[in-house]
Design an enzyme around this catalytic site. Structure first.
Site, short mmCIF file in Angstrom:
data_model
loop_
_atom_site.label_atom_id
_atom_site.label_comp_id
_atom_site.label_asym_id
_atom_site.label_seq_id
_atom_site.Cartn_x
_atom_site.Cartn_y
_atom_site.Cartn_z
N CYS A 293 -25.38 57.41 -39.04
CA CYS A 293 -25.90 56.07 -38.74
C CYS A 293 -26.87 55.64 -39.84
O CYS A 293 -26.87 54.48 -40.26
CB CYS A 293 -26.58 56.04 -37.38
SG CYS A 293 -25.44 55.97 -35.98
N ASP B 258 -17.92 62.78 -49.68
CA ASP B 258 -18.59 63.93 -49.07
C ASP B 258 -19.53 64.55 -50.11
O ASP B 258 -19.18 64.70 -51.28
CB ASP B 258 -17.57 64.97 -48.60
CG ASP B 258 -18.17 65.97 -47.63
OD1 ASP B 258 -17.84 65.90 -46.44
OD2 ASP B 258 -19.00 66.80 -48.08
N HIS C 258 -21.69 54.18 -33.22
CA HIS C 258 -21.96 55.62 -33.03
C HIS C 258 -21.12 56.17 -31.89
O HIS C 258 -21.33 55.82 -30.72
CB HIS C 258 -23.45 55.87 -32.75
CG HIS C 258 -23.74 57.33 -32.57
ND1 HIS C 258 -24.06 58.16 -33.63
CD2 HIS C 258 -23.71 58.11 -31.46
CE1 HIS C 258 -24.22 59.39 -33.17
NE2 HIS C 258 -24.01 59.38 -31.86
N ASN D 178 -13.17 67.20 -37.13
CA ASN D 178 -13.66 68.35 -36.37
C ASN D 178 -14.35 67.85 -35.10
O ASN D 178 -15.14 66.91 -35.15
CB ASN D 178 -14.64 69.16 -37.23
CG ASN D 178 -13.95 69.84 -38.39
OD1 ASN D 178 -12.86 70.39 -38.23
ND2 ASN D 178 -14.54 69.78 -39.57
N GLY E 162 -16.40 73.53 -35.72
CA GLY E 162 -17.38 73.51 -36.80
C GLY E 162 -17.92 72.12 -37.11
O GLY E 162 -18.36 71.84 -38.22
N THR F 89 -20.46 69.58 -37.69
CA THR F 89 -21.90 69.71 -37.98
C THR F 89 -22.65 68.40 -37.79
O THR F 89 -23.84 68.40 -37.50
CB THR F 89 -22.13 70.22 -39.41
OG1 THR F 89 -21.48 69.35 -40.33
CG2 THR F 89 -21.59 71.64 -39.58
N HIS G 31 -21.44 62.50 -35.34
CA HIS G 31 -21.00 61.09 -35.42
C HIS G 31 -19.56 61.19 -35.90
O HIS G 31 -19.32 61.74 -36.99
CB HIS G 31 -21.89 60.32 -36.40
CG HIS G 31 -21.56 58.86 -36.55
ND1 HIS G 31 -22.50 57.85 -36.43
CD2 HIS G 31 -20.38 58.24 -36.84
CE1 HIS G 31 -21.91 56.68 -36.64
NE2 HIS G 31 -20.62 56.89 -36.90
N HIS H 279 -16.19 61.41 -37.52
CA HIS H 279 -15.80 61.18 -38.92
C HIS H 279 -14.47 61.84 -39.19
O HIS H 279 -14.13 62.87 -38.59
CB HIS H 279 -16.87 61.69 -39.89
CG HIS H 279 -17.29 63.11 -39.66
ND1 HIS H 279 -18.17 63.47 -38.66
CD2 HIS H 279 -16.95 64.27 -40.28
CE1 HIS H 279 -18.35 64.78 -38.69
NE2 HIS H 279 -17.61 65.30 -39.67
P1 5GP Z 1 -18.14 68.32 -40.25
O1 5GP Z 1 -18.40 69.74 -40.62
O2 5GP Z 1 -19.12 67.81 -39.21
O3 5GP Z 1 -16.71 68.02 -39.90
O4 5GP Z 1 -18.36 67.49 -41.58
C1 5GP Z 1 -19.59 67.01 -42.00
C2 5GP Z 1 -19.44 66.70 -43.45
O5 5GP Z 1 -20.52 65.89 -43.83
C3 5GP Z 1 -19.45 67.93 -44.36
O6 5GP Z 1 -18.24 67.99 -45.11
C4 5GP Z 1 -20.68 67.73 -45.24
O7 5GP Z 1 -20.49 68.15 -46.58
C5 5GP Z 1 -20.92 66.24 -45.14
N1 5GP Z 1 -22.30 65.84 -45.29
C6 5GP Z 1 -23.38 66.41 -44.65
N2 5GP Z 1 -24.51 65.76 -44.99
C7 5GP Z 1 -24.15 64.79 -45.87
C8 5GP Z 1 -24.89 63.78 -46.58
O8 5GP Z 1 -26.10 63.66 -46.48
N3 5GP Z 1 -24.18 62.95 -47.38
C9 5GP Z 1 -22.82 63.05 -47.51
N4 5GP Z 1 -22.23 62.18 -48.35
N5 5GP Z 1 -22.09 63.98 -46.86
C10 5GP Z 1 -22.74 64.83 -46.05
ZN ZN Z 2 -24.37 57.95 -35.63
#
Ligand code: 5GP
Ligand code: ZN
Length: 114
Positions: free
Chosen positions: A7, A30, A46, A87, A93, A95, A98, A100
């Site tokens: 957000c 990313d 969100h 994910n 996994g 992390t 929100h 995506h």
């Molecule tokens: P998840 O593991 O939740 O599916 O993916 C989260 C993704 O967000 C990860 O691939 C991670 O590298 C990316 N990510 C985490 N923090 C940031 C950030 O501050 N900026 C950007 N551009 N990507 C982020």
């Molecule tokens: Zn959000």
């Protein structure tokens, strides 16, 4: 959501490398790419994860996939192939809570999960 990283990125409070934006969707590179092309597509609304989508969000999810296809074409990978991953929850996994969609491309991903 005040304390949600994505957000904050959507509102420009945390910097990001924008790839695409419209009224409902924001896409950005990313920060820790797992492939030569690694772009995250997020709804501006969100939503915690794909598990939390409501009936009213169905069209939005379709629009996100259309945006992904548009960018895949712009990046020249539409014919070579690409992977789209979302994910959902702890075991997957996730992390950032929100919703995506990862667009991964630019290398042969073979059997790799992500
Ligand atoms: P998840 O593991 O939740 O599916 O993916 C989260 C993704 O967000 C990860 O691939 C991670 O590298 C990316 N990510 C985490 N923090 C940031 C950030 O501050 N900026 C950007 N551009 N990507 C982020
Ligand atoms: Zn959000």
């Amino acid at each position: 959501m005040e304390d949600c990283l994505f957000c904050k990125i959507i509102r420009g409070k945390v910097p990001s490398k924008k790839v695409y934006e419209d009224d409902e969707i924001y896409a950005f590179e990313d920060i820790n790419p797992a492939a030569p092309i690694h772009i995250l597509f997020v709804p501006k609304k969100h939503i915690e994860s794909i598990a939390k989508i409501e009936k009213e969000d169905e069209a939005l999810i379709g629009k996100i996939y259309s945006a992904i296809n548009k960018i895949a074409e712009e990046k020249g990978v539409k014919d070579k192939g690409y992977r789209v991953v979302t994910n959902c929850g702890k075991d997957a996994g996730q992390t950032v809570k929100h919703l995506h969609f990862h667009l991964l491309a630019g290398t042969n991903m073979g059997e790799k999960l992500l």
